[in-house]
Write a protein that holds these residues in place. Structure first.
Motif, PDB file in Angstrom:
ATOM      1  N   GLU A  12       0.797  -1.140  -0.146  1.00  0.00           N
ATOM      2  CA  GLU A  12      -0.214   0.229  -0.201  1.00  0.00           C
ATOM      3  C   GLU A  12       0.701   1.527   0.217  1.00  0.00           C
ATOM      4  N   ALA A  13       2.088   0.747   0.618  1.00  0.00           N
ATOM      5  CA  ALA A  13       3.434   2.382   0.750  1.00  0.00           C
ATOM      6  C   ALA A  13       3.562   2.693  -0.368  1.00  0.00           C
ATOM      7  N   VAL A  14       4.629   1.216  -1.092  1.00  0.00           N
ATOM      8  CA  VAL A  14       4.367   1.825  -3.340  1.00  0.00           C
ATOM      9  C   VAL A  14       3.555   1.962  -3.529  1.00  0.00           C
ATOM     10  N   ARG A  15       2.505   1.675  -3.815  1.00  0.00           N
ATOM     11  CA  ARG A  15       1.002   2.216  -4.286  1.00  0.00           C
ATOM     12  C   ARG A  15       0.666   3.400  -4.268  1.00  0.00           C
ATOM     13  N   ARG A  16       0.751   4.554  -2.777  1.00  0.00           N
ATOM     14  CA  ARG A  16       0.929   5.885  -2.982  1.00  0.00           C
ATOM     15  C   ARG A  16       1.982   6.457  -3.066  1.00  0.00           C
ATOM     16  N   VAL A  17       2.993   6.196  -2.772  1.00  0.00           N
ATOM     17  CA  VAL A  17       4.758   6.220  -3.676  1.00  0.00           C
ATOM     18  C   VAL A  17       4.635   6.257  -4.880  1.00  0.00           C
ATOM     19  N   GLU A  18       4.360   5.525  -6.203  1.00  0.00           N
ATOM     20  CA  GLU A  18       3.960   5.942  -7.552  1.00  0.00           C
ATOM     21  C   GLU A  18       2.784   6.719  -7.751  1.00  0.00           C
ATOM     22  N   GLN A  19       1.813   6.110  -7.341  1.00  0.00           N
ATOM     23  CA  GLN A  19       0.417   7.678  -7.715  1.00  0.00           C
ATOM     24  C   GLN A  19       0.494   8.847  -6.847  1.00  0.00           C
ATOM     25  N   CYS A  20       1.651   8.667  -6.301  1.00  0.00           N
ATOM     26  CA  CYS A  20       0.686  10.707  -5.716  1.00  0.00           C
ATOM     27  C   CYS A  20       1.961  10.904  -5.671  1.00  0.00           C
ATOM     28  N   TYR A  21       3.164  10.261  -4.376  1.00  0.00           N
ATOM     29  CA  TYR A  21       4.677  11.017  -4.487  1.00  0.00           C
ATOM     30  C   TYR A  21       4.792  11.360  -5.167  1.00  0.00           C
ATOM     31  N   THR A  22       6.069  10.632  -6.434  1.00  0.00           N
ATOM     32  CA  THR A  22       6.735  10.163  -7.666  1.00  0.00           C
ATOM     33  C   THR A  22       5.776  11.364  -8.708  1.00  0.00           C
ATOM     34  N   PRO A  23       4.921  11.190  -8.760  1.00  0.00           N
ATOM     35  CA  PRO A  23       4.577  12.355  -9.855  1.00  0.00           C
ATOM     36  C   PRO A  23       4.654  13.536  -9.397  1.00  0.00           C
ATOM     37  N   TYR A  24       4.709  13.550  -8.207  1.00  0.00           N
ATOM     38  CA  TYR A  24       4.369  15.434  -8.127  1.00  0.00           C
ATOM     39  C   TYR A  24       5.977  15.760  -7.718  1.00  0.00           C
ATOM     40  N   HIS A  25       6.625  14.933  -7.816  1.00  0.00           N
ATOM     41  CA  HIS A  25       7.969  15.138  -7.433  1.00  0.00           C
ATOM     42  C   HIS A  25       8.346  15.594  -8.893  1.00  0.00           C
ATOM     43  N   ASN A  26       8.593  14.341  -9.439  1.00  0.00           N
ATOM     44  CA  ASN A  26       8.789  14.588 -10.660  1.00  0.00           C
ATOM     45  C   ASN A  26       8.115  15.562 -11.850  1.00  0.00           C
ATOM     46  N   ALA A  27       7.084  16.353 -11.084  1.00  0.00           N
ATOM     47  CA  ALA A  27       6.617  17.967 -12.083  1.00  0.00           C
ATOM     48  C   ALA A  27       6.995  18.654 -11.616  1.00  0.00           C
ATOM     49  N   LEU A  28       7.976  18.998 -10.262  1.00  0.00           N
ATOM     50  CA  LEU A  28       8.485  20.075  -9.455  1.00  0.00           C
ATOM     51  C   LEU A  28       9.239  20.381  -9.670  1.00  0.00           C
ATOM     52  N   ARG A  29      10.281  18.496 -10.013  1.00  0.00           N
ATOM     53  CA  ARG A  29      12.068  18.791 -10.253  1.00  0.00           C
ATOM     54  C   ARG A  29      11.959  19.132 -11.718  1.00  0.00           C
ATOM     55  N   ARG A  30      10.669  19.058 -12.878  1.00  0.00           N
ATOM     56  CA  ARG A  30      10.688  19.812 -14.026  1.00  0.00           C
ATOM     57  C   ARG A  30      10.593  21.252 -14.176  1.00  0.00           C
ATOM     58  N   LEU A  31       9.321  21.537 -13.492  1.00  0.00           N
ATOM     59  CA  LEU A  31       9.369  22.919 -13.009  1.00  0.00           C
ATOM     60  C   LEU A  31      10.897  23.930 -12.636  1.00  0.00           C
ATOM     61  N   VAL A  32      11.294  23.512 -11.011  1.00  0.00           N
ATOM     62  CA  VAL A  32      12.548  24.049 -10.573  1.00  0.00           C
ATOM     63  C   VAL A  32      13.899  23.721 -12.503  1.00  0.00           C
ATOM     64  N   GLU A  33      13.416  22.533 -12.878  1.00  0.00           N
ATOM     65  CA  GLU A  33      15.179  22.777 -13.966  1.00  0.00           C
ATOM     66  C   GLU A  33      14.237  23.364 -14.704  1.00  0.00           C
ATOM     67  N   ASP A  34      13.476  23.320 -15.615  1.00  0.00           N
ATOM     68  CA  ASP A  34      12.847  24.408 -16.967  1.00  0.00           C
ATOM     69  C   ASP A  34      13.186  25.826 -16.296  1.00  0.00           C
ATOM     70  N   THR A  35      13.039  26.565 -14.986  1.00  0.00           N
ATOM     71  CA  THR A  35      12.898  28.092 -14.812  1.00  0.00           C
ATOM     72  C   THR A  35      14.431  28.057 -14.488  1.00  0.00           C
ATOM     73  N   ARG A  36      15.230  27.070 -13.928  1.00  0.00           N
ATOM     74  CA  ARG A  36      17.019  27.659 -13.623  1.00  0.00           C
ATOM     75  C   ARG A  36      17.511  28.104 -15.462  1.00  0.00           C
ATOM     76  N   ALA A  37      16.662  27.020 -16.843  1.00  0.00           N
ATOM     77  CA  ALA A  37      17.102  26.691 -17.757  1.00  0.00           C
ATOM     78  C   ALA A  37      17.083  27.880 -18.661  1.00  0.00           C
ATOM     79  N   ARG A  38      15.637  28.789 -18.096  1.00  0.00           N
ATOM     80  CA  ARG A  38      15.501  29.810 -18.788  1.00  0.00           C
ATOM     81  C   ARG A  38      15.790  31.098 -18.349  1.00  0.00           C
ATOM     82  N   PHE A  39      15.895  30.841 -17.144  1.00  0.00           N
ATOM     83  CA  PHE A  39      16.056  32.325 -16.209  1.00  0.00           C
ATOM     84  C   PHE A  39      18.070  32.164 -15.865  1.00  0.00           C
TER      85      PHE A  39
END
Length: 292
Positions: free
Chosen positions: A139-166
């Protein structure tokens, strides 16, 4: 903001409020304002929905929702903190909560786990146990895969794209904190706590700018006590690489009734002030924020 019940884990796990064009080197995150409660989670809980909501950062996503108008993206989790906390390592878990043994890679000894507030919390904010029985590690694995990983993948892209742009990026992780006096303004800590991991997660000018502006509006502000910054601040804040992370904690009795979880009139004023504070940070010169 009323809590809702989903038949399954919320999909998607997060919402991105993006401007038509990002014009500022900032990213805002609200990891604990989600209020979509999976039905199977409520069935497994010994607490009613109102008690579970004590762990929410109610209205924080609303307070910072003006970010896109400034040319700044805001990411907000849709699942509740009591279900899964993305401001932790992926696997900070209490072995006593699980019916089966945990793998060696699980962090079972962190201070967050000891307090009952790991990636999957054992207790809500007031210390009451959440679950009727033990969980399975799957159940912990399911929650991490369905919630944690997508959230941090998106946040990481936002941060890295922002640094690349500015050339640099500033991440503001937005939170609220319970007031010890539950509304007694003579018996609580500061209005706002700024956490920069004791100067390690962002350039000093970021914290100084936010603090100076908020103090100018009459707020009492402290740094790193009692909140120095969670996983997000520590993990993403790499000033020498041009990525700066600042955590902000706002005392809930400023803007909400903590017993009824309802808005207070000052919420409108606070929202405007946070909008202005973010705009001030967004206009910092790039030189002290650039990679070194």
């Amino acid at each position: 903001m009323d809590a809702s019940v989903d038949a399954a884990t919320p999909e998607p796990a997060f919402e991105l409020l993006a401007p038509d064009e990002q014009t500022k080197p900032l990213v805002l995150a609200s990891p604990h304002s989600g209020n979509r409660y999976p039905a199977e989670f409520l069935a497994a809980a010994r607490l009613d929905p109102r008690a579970l909501r004590k762990s929410e950062d109610c209205f924080v996503d609303e307070i910072f929702a003006g970010a896109p108008a400034l040319g700044i993206p805001l990411i907000r989790a849709l699942f509740p903190r009591a279900f899964l906390d993305v401001n932790r390592e992926a696997y900070e878990l209490d072995p006593e909560m699980f019916a089966d043994p945990l793998p060696p890679y699980v962090n079972t000894r962190s201070p967050r786990v000891a307090a009952g507030l790991g990636t999957i919390a054992r207790v809500v904010a007031n210390g009451e146990d959440i679950y009727r029985g033990k969980l399975r590690f799957s159940e912990a694995v399911r929650r991490v895969e369905q919630c944690y990983t997508p959230y941090h993948n998106a946040l990481r892209r936002l941060v890295e794209d922002t640094r690349a742009r500015f050339g640099h990026a500033v991440l503001i992780d937005c939170h609220s904190m319970p007031s010890p006096g539950l509304g007694d303004r003579d018996n609580r800590r500061s209005d706002i706590v700024l956490g920069d991991c004791f100067g390690n997660s962002c350039a000093p000018v970021v914290t100084e700018t936010a603090e100076r502006f908020l103090r100018g509006l009459g707020y009492t502000v402290s740094r790193n006590a009692p909140y120095a910054g969670g996983y997000t601040t520590r993990h993403y804040g790499r000033p020498r690489q041009g990525i700066h992370a600042l955590q902000i904690e706002i005392s809930r009795d400023l803007y909400m009734d903590e017993a009824t979880l309802s808005r207070l009139p000052f919420l409108t004023v606070l929202t405007r002030h946070m909008h202005e504070m973010v705009d001030n940070v967004a206009h910092l010169p790039s030189t002290p924020l650039a990679p070194r």
